[in-house]
Design an enzyme around this catalytic site. Structure first.
Site, PDB file in Angstrom:
ATOM      1  N   ASN A 157       0.841  -1.198   0.000  1.00 47.00           N
ATOM      2  CA  ASN A 157       0.000   0.000   0.000  1.00 47.00           C
ATOM      3  C   ASN A 157       0.883   1.258   0.000  1.00 47.00           C
ATOM      4  O   ASN A 157       2.112   1.160  -0.051  1.00 47.00           O
ATOM      5  CB  ASN A 157      -0.960  -0.022   1.197  1.00 47.00           C
ATOM      6  CG  ASN A 157      -0.224  -0.007   2.529  1.00 47.00           C
ATOM      7  OD1 ASN A 157       0.949   0.350   2.600  1.00 47.00           O
ATOM      8  ND2 ASN A 157      -0.915  -0.399   3.583  1.00 47.00           N
ATOM      9  N   ASP A 191      -8.831  -9.914   0.008  1.00 42.98           N
ATOM     10  CA  ASP A 191      -8.109  -8.990   0.883  1.00 42.98           C
ATOM     11  C   ASP A 191      -8.155  -7.574   0.321  1.00 42.98           C
ATOM     12  O   ASP A 191      -8.227  -6.607   1.072  1.00 42.98           O
ATOM     13  CB  ASP A 191      -6.659  -9.467   1.037  1.00 42.98           C
ATOM     14  CG  ASP A 191      -5.846  -8.531   1.915  1.00 42.98           C
ATOM     15  OD1 ASP A 191      -6.120  -8.486   3.132  1.00 42.98           O
ATOM     16  OD2 ASP A 191      -4.961  -7.825   1.392  1.00 42.98           O
TER      17      ASP A 191
END
Lengths: 324, 324, 324
Positions: C9, C198
């Site tokens: 991320n 996810d």
């Protein structure tokens, strides 16, 4: 194409493996096209060998890689391709030669993958070109035969290895061969294999010297055995030699055709990669010396030293020739 | 889905090509589902055309792209899909309309890829919707016919081109079509082609103005010819026109079915991309004017100017309509 | 392998989904190899279940993931695999345990995908190992049966939801299953499905708390239904429960075999993901409480609280056991 973040390490230098993969793709395209240029059985060119290649200058994220390929020799069953990679900074317009590589391909029939087809001959502008090509062809043929007999070595994990020993930095990676890794014939692209080999070699080098490292050169690689879709491949690397500013890493690729084939695990490829360690300003740094422990490790170190000195001598001879 | 570093340029703006690829995937899904909604031969919807589309606001790494698609018209053999892309900053919750696109698909039989199947009709809530759809259908049909006759132009490399000439920024890229690029029928997804076209157009634009550039709009693209797995495609781009703050780039896609098919290289797609140059604050910058040299370049510049003025006039008319 | 920017991320933490995908790939390789180790029909191991797993420490870009797998139990038709993931900072040499996971696979025949083959038994060093394995086998079998009967819930979009309600953060994502997502049998890899799950759960969590979030744990996931190449899958997530510092998100995967198969959309997998919110220094932050509105939402919140308290009690029991 433009270099992306995923093509590079944290310092922004494009992985040698990404460049090898682009080189091989260009070579496969030009030689497949050539081998299909005459009426006859359709075929796909498979990589048989890559000659020793040096990475002349690093490429960075955001730069454009210009790849050009040319057929320089054809024997009855093989094609020699010369590929050049230029890196271009599209904002400044600056261009640099990144890599020059020579690859050998053989055309395999689309209908029967074990059948090697004939290669349409190319036209040479001068007779010397053909003679020099023939000389290169004979040399590589000899070297291919030699490495085919080389004994398969295995890398075992070491418990609690000492810093800077061979066991400390050795690494391996497994990969399940998927459809996007393969050619129309269902075999792994040579470039995909080389990219994985460079990844493992890079991990070994970084573990050893704990700095930013880049691929400096790759020794000749021979592809003796095809790897089929659905295989698991294990890529293992260990350090064999260090000079003051370079590290040599031996990389093995073992294929495990565990589904649908009555065959044992086999050694598909092996090669030597040379890495250097770079400072933040891009200058080569000294590397920690490799500590050899066993007799085998000492022997491999001496063999690596031999290759290192031979390459150094060749380069000096070339520079003197260029200076004359 | 969340935008990743590989989806964007160095300045963090998501490539127009990534957005076009998402749009096309959404369109292919909704139209394939619709065409299979009645009992009958199974089929896959293939992209036939994308209408002109504007990139309304840039999307950045870490933002979420929300793609919604709706079928707005069906003819006997084609489906019109409207796709909207919203960018959402999940940390602030801010949403912006990034793109609105209209795509046309035709259902091809899974058993015989050359057979176009019939499309189940949709229900319209008002009679005008059907009439307007029919009008759009007729218009695009005409335009498709026109571009089909357009002559195939080729881009040749130029030695030592001058700065800001057409030859200076022209670029091309080759790509070997792999399994992950293709639909169930073994043909390249239209979205994959558009992404590669945007990549080449972006390199041309960056070479010309040497700043951060983003896709502003794409003219209507017609997909006349399918591209099969195993082809090599060459994507070439050259600048055709510059206004004060925009650049128009023409992009060609040529397919080379060099294996397994007795067919020559052919022009599969061509389109015009418009790019703008952005400052660090995201404001449009003036672009260097294109230097035209040959008669053909001057003619293409005038044609580009025509398209530019037409689009500008249309936009002003729309704004006046909206203001009334 | 080395973690890349696309694996992580914006804060540089590797996605839990990337780690789950690596775990599943390792499990599929070792169990497929085991099931083909005796002469007999060739087969591919398909993921049937993943036991509850905790993410013990975050992994970052540039670190190397070391994945090791071991077969710990075999029943007549299934294999239990234990996979450990260590993250290694190759510059400092520091290693940390990232994840421990237990997976169950069943061997499906390559010739007939609906035929489950027999598993060659493994040798146990101690009788207790076999007994404990058998106990785990029976437990998971019961749980699998239970979830199979669970009713299929559907997520509807909410217009203008209030901040911190269930409707505010719920999200969904569609994906067209391509060849690179699939095994040799043409079914989606369990790891690919978990990675997408996810991704959706992460979007739900980020929308709810608008900070940097990471996967803390995943509850047991049962794969009751295979998903075939060419399907469209819809992955939907909604928040079910919040404690002071964690969020529970329920994720559904629905497969839509819209081409070539006379079958309706069906629920392929569902699971609970737990996320935590992290400050810039990597410390867990308090999360905004979930506002429940409908009766169903209140019931799901209470059920989530039950799971949360149960897990907490189990962990305390383990810690006391370890302290004794």
């Amino acid at each position: 194409r433009i270099m992306r973040p995923d093509d590079a390490n944290i310092a922004g230098n494009v992985h040698g493996g990404t460049i090898l993969k682009m080189i091989e793709e260009a070579g496969a395209i030009i030689s497949t096209r050539h081998c299909n240029s005459q009426a006859g059985e359709p075929c796909v060119a498979a990589l048989a060998r890559v000659e020793r290649t040096d990475f002349l200058s690093p490429m960075c994220i955001g730069e454009v890689a210009n790849v050009s390929a040319e057929i320089t020799y054809t024997s009855r069953h093989s094609v020699e391709v010369q590929v050049n990679v230029m890196s271009e900074n599209i904002l400044t317009g600056a261009k640099k030669l990144t890599n020059k590589a020579t690859l050998w391909y053989v055309p395999l029939s689309l209908k029967n993958v074990n059948k090697v087809l004939e290669v349409p001959p190319i036209q040479y502008t001068r007779k010397e070109q053909e003679d020099e090509g023939k000389k290169r062809y004979e040399e590589q043929k000899l070297d291919r035969l030699e490495t085919k007999q080389r004994n398969g070595d295995v890398i075992f994990p070491i418990i609690n290895p000492e810093l800077h020993t061979v066991g400390y930095s050795q690494s391996s990676l497994i990969h399940l061969v998927g459809p996007s890794d393969c050619t129309l014939l269902g075999f792994v692209h040579g470039g995909v294999t080389m990219k994985l080999m460079d990844e493992v070699a890079g991990i070994v080098a970084a573990r050893h010297c704990k700095t930013n490292i880049v691929t400096a050169s790759v020794d000749a690689i021979n592809f003796h055995e095809k790897i089929k879709k659905g295989c698991v491949i294990t890529i293992s690397g260990r350090m064999t030699f260090t000079s003051n500013k370079s590290m040599e890493i031996e990389v093995f690729v073992d294929a495990d055709p565990f589904v649908d084939e009555p065959r044992d695990r086999y050694r598909a490829v092996s090669a030597f990669f040379t890495y250097v360690s770079l400072s933040k300003e891009g200058k080569p740094l000294p590397v920690p010396q490799l500590l050899t422990e066993t007799e085998d490790e000492k022997r491999r170190f001496e063999e690596g030293k031999g290759r290192y000195l031979q390459t150094k001598a060749k380069r000096q001879a070339q520079m003197q020739q260029a200076a004359q």
